[in-house]
Design an enzyme around this catalytic site. Structure first.
Site, PDB file in Angstrom:
ATOM      1  N   ASP A  13       0.857  -1.195   0.000  1.00  0.00           N
ATOM      2  CA  ASP A  13       0.000   0.000   0.000  1.00  0.00           C
ATOM      3  C   ASP A  13       0.893   1.245   0.000  1.00  0.00           C
ATOM      4  OD1 ASP A  13       1.004  -0.593   2.550  1.00  0.00           O
ATOM      5  OD2 ASP A  13      -0.752   0.150   3.618  1.00  0.00           O
ATOM      6  N   HIS A 245       9.624  -0.042   9.052  1.00  0.00           N
ATOM      7  CA  HIS A 245       8.799  -1.255   9.128  1.00  0.00           C
ATOM      8  C   HIS A 245       8.958  -2.138   7.884  1.00  0.00           C
ATOM      9  CE1 HIS A 245       6.499   0.698  12.390  1.00  0.00           C
ATOM     10  NE2 HIS A 245       6.438   1.765  11.634  1.00  0.00           N
TER      11      HIS A 245
END
Ligand SMILES: O=c1[nH]cnc2c1ncn2[C@@H]1O[C@H](CO)[C@@H](O)[C@H]1O
Length: 321
Positions: A13, A245
């Site tokens: 995303d 991340h």
């Protein structure tokens, strides 16, 4: 003879840290990116697709297909939580890049995942960097997917720590808790890396300056888009660095020895004030009664990370581009 690169599909995303992970994958000889599938999260799915195509054009890798994923949660929810305050309204640091020339393939992300897993049984790793809707749908729609998929490496969960959406939930799991529970209890070979681990992988201001001073193509591009991400971390966490991340999780797919793991049953709360919380049953206690964790398949969950080695590898590969 050198080992064959591992085939990976990145479900993404994009997203600033997604962009880093995609570039990192393209600079990693251990893996061959056979496709990107898109999902909502940091941005809506339509923009995720556009950004995925854009990033591949920046990288000169328009040979890699992009398959568009679900626009809604697995329960058909449309009230999506989009993190534009983390990544900018365009998802890529408010840079107003021109629209990509390319188009996604006709096939949906779910159809692509099912087809590729069947073409290369046991050989494909899905690196899931957003909510798990596409993967849960693949599991539901075709029983062969579970049999055929090699590994699913998930950025998701907050194991034993506060979330980043609220004290309970991490963003990707919160995005589609029902899908996450399906994936975690599916019996697939799942490795989950939560923010309890990725919060240890920090790109500092000094690292960013080093990236800026390198003439690596990807490093230069990333320095442009990183300001929004840094400013969000300063406001939200009071830190001068940013959490890596997605690239950290990509490295877990490439070199699992950079992390340590435990194994157990993970369930996800799908309603109430702790919606999205991830609870790992570590099997230290044998419960007298049946629980919602009893007789469910286990997954691997990352416990520690060799953060200096991970940051070093990410930096090296992005600067050498
Ligand atoms: O505060 C936040 N809200 C929503 N998404 C976030 C936040 N911080 C980071 N991320 C995004 O969610 C994933 C990790 O949970 C990462 O992809 C990160 O970019």
């Amino acid at each position: 003879m050198a080992a064959q690169p591992k085939k990976i599909i990145i479900d993404t995303d994009p997203g600033i840290d997604d962009a880093m992970a995609i570039f990192l994958a393209l600079r990693s000889p251990e893996v061959e990116v056979i496709g990107l599938t898109t999902i909502y999260g940091n941005v809506y799915t339509t923009l995720a697709t556009r950004n995925a195509l854009h990033l591949l054009e920046v990288a000169g890798r328009t040979d890699i297909p992009v398959a568009e994923g679900s626009h809604v949660t697995i329960t058909k929810g449309t009230k999506l939580r989009i993190a534009d305050f983390v990544h900018g309204v365009d998802g890529l640091g408010n840079q107003n890049f021109s629209p990509p020339k390319g188009k996604p393939i006709e096939q949906s992300a779910v159809a692509f995942l099912i087809e590729q897993a069947a073409l290369y049984p046991g050989k494909i790793t899905v690196v899931a960097l957003g909510p798990l809707t596409n993967i849960a749908l693949a599991i539901q729609q075709d029983p062969s997917f579970l049999k055929n998929i090699g590994q699913i490496v998930v950025l998701g969960g907050a194991f034993g720590v506060n979330g980043n959406v609220n004290p309970a939930a991490e963003a990707n799991i919160f995005g589609d808790p029902d899908a996450a529970d399906i994936v975690f209890t599916s019996g697939a070979d799942v490795l989950a890396v939560g923010i309890n681990v990725t919060h240890q992988v920090v790109l500092s201001d000094a690292d960013r300056e080093k990236l800026a001073s390198s003439d690596g193509k990807f490093a230069q591009y990333l320095c442009k888009i990183l300001e929004v991400y840094f400013s969000y971390h300063r406001d939200a966490y009071g830190t001068k660095g940013v959490y890596l991340h997605d690239p950290a999780v990509l490295l877990a797919a490439i070199d699992p020895s950079l992390f340590t793991y435990t194994e157990g049953v993970v369930r996800v709360q799908t309603s109430g004030i702790t919606r999205g919380v991830t609870i790992l049953y570590n099997k230290h206690k044998r419960f007298g009664e049946e629980t919602e964790w009893t007789d469910k398949p286990t997954v691997k969950v990352a416990v520690t990370v060799n953060a200096p080695a991970v940051v070093k590898l990410i930096m090296e590969r992005l600067m050498d581009s």
